[in-house]
Design a protein around this motif. Structure first.
Motif, PDB file in Angstrom:
ATOM      1  N   GLU A 273       0.829  -1.208   0.000  1.00  0.00           N
ATOM      2  CA  GLU A 273       0.000   0.000   0.000  1.00  0.00           C
ATOM      3  C   GLU A 273       0.861   1.254   0.000  1.00  0.00           C
ATOM      4  O   GLU A 273       0.518   2.252  -0.635  1.00  0.00           O
ATOM      5  N   ALA A 274       1.990   1.220   0.719  1.00  0.00           N
ATOM      6  CA  ALA A 274       2.917   2.362   0.696  1.00  0.00           C
ATOM      7  C   ALA A 274       3.533   2.525  -0.687  1.00  0.00           C
ATOM      8  O   ALA A 274       3.730   3.651  -1.159  1.00  0.00           O
ATOM      9  N   ILE A 275       3.840   1.403  -1.347  1.00  0.00           N
ATOM     10  CA  ILE A 275       4.364   1.481  -2.711  1.00  0.00           C
ATOM     11  C   ILE A 275       3.345   2.135  -3.629  1.00  0.00           C
ATOM     12  O   ILE A 275       3.683   2.987  -4.460  1.00  0.00           O
ATOM     13  N   ARG A 276       2.076   1.744  -3.485  1.00  0.00           N
ATOM     14  CA  ARG A 276       1.029   2.331  -4.326  1.00  0.00           C
ATOM     15  C   ARG A 276       0.970   3.858  -4.143  1.00  0.00           C
ATOM     16  O   ARG A 276       0.952   4.620  -5.114  1.00  0.00           O
ATOM     17  N   ARG A 277       0.943   4.305  -2.888  1.00  0.00           N
ATOM     18  CA  ARG A 277       0.814   5.744  -2.629  1.00  0.00           C
ATOM     19  C   ARG A 277       2.048   6.510  -3.105  1.00  0.00           C
ATOM     20  O   ARG A 277       1.930   7.561  -3.747  1.00  0.00           O
ATOM     21  N   ASN A 278       3.233   5.992  -2.768  1.00  0.00           N
ATOM     22  CA  ASN A 278       4.443   6.716  -3.133  1.00  0.00           C
ATOM     23  C   ASN A 278       4.675   6.717  -4.639  1.00  0.00           C
ATOM     24  O   ASN A 278       5.187   7.692  -5.195  1.00  0.00           O
ATOM     25  N   ALA A 279       4.319   5.617  -5.307  1.00  0.00           N
ATOM     26  CA  ALA A 279       4.495   5.575  -6.758  1.00  0.00           C
ATOM     27  C   ALA A 279       3.578   6.568  -7.464  1.00  0.00           C
ATOM     28  O   ALA A 279       3.911   7.072  -8.545  1.00  0.00           O
ATOM     29  N   LEU A 280       2.419   6.866  -6.859  1.00  0.00           N
ATOM     30  CA  LEU A 280       1.517   7.866  -7.444  1.00  0.00           C
ATOM     31  C   LEU A 280       2.174   9.232  -7.503  1.00  0.00           C
ATOM     32  O   LEU A 280       1.995   9.986  -8.466  1.00  0.00           O
ATOM     33  N   TYR A 281       2.960   9.569  -6.465  1.00  0.00           N
ATOM     34  CA  TYR A 281       3.563  10.899  -6.385  1.00  0.00           C
ATOM     35  C   TYR A 281       5.013  10.912  -6.847  1.00  0.00           C
ATOM     36  O   TYR A 281       5.602  11.976  -6.996  1.00  0.00           O
ATOM     37  N   TYR A 282       5.584   9.728  -7.081  1.00  0.00           N
ATOM     38  CA  TYR A 282       7.000   9.673  -7.420  1.00  0.00           C
ATOM     39  C   TYR A 282       7.348  10.485  -8.667  1.00  0.00           C
ATOM     40  O   TYR A 282       8.399  11.134  -8.704  1.00  0.00           O
ATOM     41  N   PRO A 283       6.507  10.481  -9.736  1.00  0.00           N
ATOM     42  CA  PRO A 283       6.871  11.293 -10.912  1.00  0.00           C
ATOM     43  C   PRO A 283       7.036  12.779 -10.592  1.00  0.00           C
ATOM     44  O   PRO A 283       7.741  13.486 -11.319  1.00  0.00           O
ATOM     45  N   LEU A 284       6.424  13.269  -9.515  1.00  0.00           N
ATOM     46  CA  LEU A 284       6.605  14.676  -9.136  1.00  0.00           C
ATOM     47  C   LEU A 284       8.029  14.936  -8.652  1.00  0.00           C
ATOM     48  O   LEU A 284       8.571  16.027  -8.840  1.00  0.00           O
ATOM     49  N   TYR A 285       8.634  13.915  -8.007  1.00  0.00           N
ATOM     50  CA  TYR A 285       9.993  14.067  -7.478  1.00  0.00           C
ATOM     51  C   TYR A 285      11.025  13.507  -8.449  1.00  0.00           C
ATOM     52  O   TYR A 285      11.970  14.193  -8.824  1.00  0.00           O
ATOM     53  N   ASN A 286      10.827  12.232  -8.833  1.00  0.00           N
ATOM     54  CA  ASN A 286      11.644  11.605  -9.866  1.00  0.00           C
ATOM     55  C   ASN A 286      13.135  11.788  -9.619  1.00  0.00           C
ATOM     56  O   ASN A 286      13.897  12.086 -10.522  1.00  0.00           O
ATOM     57  N   GLU A 287      13.540  11.657  -8.341  1.00  0.00           N
ATOM     58  CA  GLU A 287      14.942  11.760  -7.949  1.00  0.00           C
ATOM     59  C   GLU A 287      15.532  13.142  -8.191  1.00  0.00           C
ATOM     60  O   GLU A 287      16.738  13.333  -8.125  1.00  0.00           O
ATOM     61  N   ASN A 288      14.681  14.135  -8.510  1.00  0.00           N
ATOM     62  CA  ASN A 288      15.175  15.502  -8.615  1.00  0.00           C
ATOM     63  C   ASN A 288      15.274  16.101  -7.226  1.00  0.00           C
ATOM     64  O   ASN A 288      14.462  15.813  -6.355  1.00  0.00           O
ATOM     65  N   LYS A 289      16.240  16.985  -7.038  1.00  0.00           N
ATOM     66  CA  LYS A 289      16.412  17.647  -5.743  1.00  0.00           C
ATOM     67  C   LYS A 289      16.474  19.151  -5.986  1.00  0.00           C
ATOM     68  O   LYS A 289      17.546  19.731  -6.193  1.00  0.00           O
ATOM     69  N   VAL A 290      15.291  19.756  -6.022  1.00  0.00           N
ATOM     70  CA  VAL A 290      15.177  21.188  -6.285  1.00  0.00           C
ATOM     71  C   VAL A 290      14.526  21.886  -5.103  1.00  0.00           C
ATOM     72  O   VAL A 290      15.090  22.806  -4.522  1.00  0.00           O
ATOM     73  N   TRP A 291      13.343  21.422  -4.703  1.00  0.00           N
ATOM     74  CA  TRP A 291      12.627  22.024  -3.590  1.00  0.00           C
ATOM     75  C   TRP A 291      12.913  21.258  -2.301  1.00  0.00           C
ATOM     76  O   TRP A 291      13.433  20.147  -2.323  1.00  0.00           O
ATOM     77  N   ASP A 292      12.516  21.851  -1.167  1.00  0.00           N
ATOM     78  CA  ASP A 292      12.798  21.200   0.112  1.00  0.00           C
ATOM     79  C   ASP A 292      12.112  19.846   0.221  1.00  0.00           C
ATOM     80  O   ASP A 292      12.674  18.881   0.744  1.00  0.00           O
TER      81      ASP A 292
END
Length: 465
Positions: A273-292
């Motif tokens: 269930e955690a994988i499902r939730r985090n994968a939904l939002y992962y494209p927003l982060y996508n290993e980028n480090k720009v915002w806090d």
């Protein structure tokens, strides 16, 4: 199927039967109605299966683990790995000479759990020493590159993949093994970069993907790839005074190793269930480090034992200190808390600096712990046992506000405490609950971590009938 659909199916069935001369007299008979009911059931089942299969193609509605993992893989999401339990062991040297034990020495418990020494140690004759241990097992896998081609993929077995805590990749192209570094999505790489990417499949297998000659180097034919694994069972417990047995030959027989305290603190891998939730939002982060939030997401994914984390930049630092400072330029400030891991800051810096980034510096900031107490006064239902009520209140407060809780809230708001107490269902609905906060209700700056003083809170708890 709805009632209207059933009737429509019956009418269509009768129409088809009436077109057959031999069956026309039976078109409206009970026999044909029975056949129609049977076909309606089969049709309902088929439609349900089609609808369920369609739902499995969306991450928000999928139920099967394989479907969720496949959709997460499409987003290049990597589930959080399990972390090992840790503690201390006492080593007693009864031999006639000093014994030196290396870091990583493999130990085995009576429960068949593997442990290892965190650091090397020397124990003089007829003396004892205490050393940190962790629930890890070392294992190596070797692959041979049969063909030089782009994006070679190496898959690990499911049984190993679900227990991996860390891994390293070494490639030997005939000149000795060289360690290749992980580069997520092959970012900031070229055709000569000694890097690999990691992925997780729908069959619960960890995979290693090598480069294509443009992003990451292609290993030569007959090259040997060695994957060094650190495996853990995650959330395990080993009580004090339990024996541990060295697995390395040559260790003195007069050496006695027992646990000095409880070996615990491990965490399992990420739930589905955690994988499902985090994968939904992962494209927003996508290993980028720009915002806090990008940094917080990256830190907690790569270091799941971090329970509290704040990251800020130049603007927030100037606001917090009240004055501009040239030293704040291009600097990222990091303040974290991870129980029983004093080296967590250095580990986070190493993971952040693994991929070079221009014009960016990192600085660890000391955390300031700030506690508060909650004064609670209320009237219980007559049917509620006082001791059980106190226990329920304590458990609820620890879950939401204790410094060791992964669900800890950042602020202490009175309305939240009223909601929590009312949801317990132990207080008399005809009497008021009185709640006030003794201490700061929220952090004054970005370095402060707020948590509850549970002992003071429970000492001031006033419950009556």
């Amino acid at each position: 199927m709805s009632l209207d659909n059933h009737q429509a199916a019956l009418n269509e069935f009768i129409r088809i039967i009436e077109q057959q001369p031999a069956l026309q007299p039976l078109a409206r008979s009970q026999v044909m109605q029975g056949l129609n009911i049977f076909q309606n059931l089969a049709l309902s089942y088929a439609l349900h299966r089609v609808e369920r299969a369609h739902q499995e193609s969306y991450l928000s509605t999928a139920l099967n683990r394989s479907s969720i993992l496949a959709l997460a893989e499409d987003r290049q999401y990597l589930p959080t790995r399990p972390t090992p339990s840790q503690g201390k062991a006492t080593i007693i040297n009864n031999s006639a000479e000093t014994v030196g034990l290396p870091a990583g020495l493999a130990l085995l418990s009576e429960q068949q759990l593997h442990y290892q020494l965190v650091e090397g140690i020397k124990i003089p004759t007829n003396s004892r020493a205490t050393v940190a241990i962790t629930q890890l097992k070392q294992q190596q896998l070797t692959f041979t590159i049969a063909e030089e081609k782009p994006f070679i993929e190496l898959l690990l077995e499911t049984a190993l993949s679900t227990t991996i805590h860390q891994l390293q990749v070494w490639v030997d192209e005939g000149e000795g093994p060289q360690e290749w570094q992980q580069a997520r999505l092959f970012r900031n790489t070229n055709g000569d970069s000694l890097v690999y990417d990691e992925f997780y499949t729908h069959t619960d297998q960890v995979g290693i993907r090598l480069g294509n000659g443009i992003f990451g180097k292609i290993p030569a034919r007959n090259a040997t790839v060695t994957i060094a694994l650190q495996l853990t069972e995650g959330q395990t417990t080993l009580m004090p005074n339990q024996p541990l047995f060295p697995l390395q030959s040559g260790i003195a027989n007069d050496l006695e190793i027992i646990t000095a305290d409880v070996i615990e603190g491990g965490r399992p891998g990420e739930s589905i269930e955690a994988i499902r939730r985090n994968a939904l939002y992962y494209p927003l982060y996508n290993e980028n480090k720009v915002w806090d939030d990008d940094y917080v997401f990256f830190i907690k994914r790569n270091h799941p034992n971090v329970l509290w984390c704040n990251v800020w930049g130049e603007q927030e630092a100037e606001a917090m200190h009240g004055t501009p400072n040239v030293d704040f330029i291009n600097k990222i400030f990091i303040c974290v808390y991870a129980p029983d891991d004093e080296a967590i800051g250095d580990k986070i810096l190493a993971s952040l600096q693994a991929v070079p980034q221009l014009n960016r510096r990192y600085e660890l900031v000391k955390r300031n712990d700030v506690s508060f107490a909650v004064n609670i006064k209320g009237t219980l239902h007559r049917s509620v046992v006082l001791s059980e009520a106190r226990q329920k209140i304590q458990q609820l407060l620890i879950q939401h506000y204790d410094k060791h809780s992964p669900l800890k809230r950042e602020k202490a708001q009175v309305r939240d405490f009223y909601r929590l107490m009312n949801n317990l269902g132990i207080f008399d609905q005809h009497a008021d609950i009185e709640i006030n906060i003794d201490g700061p209700a929220e952090p004054k700056n970005l370095t402060e971590m707020l948590f509850i003083d549970i002992d003071k809170t429970m000492a001031g708890l006033l419950l009556n009938y």
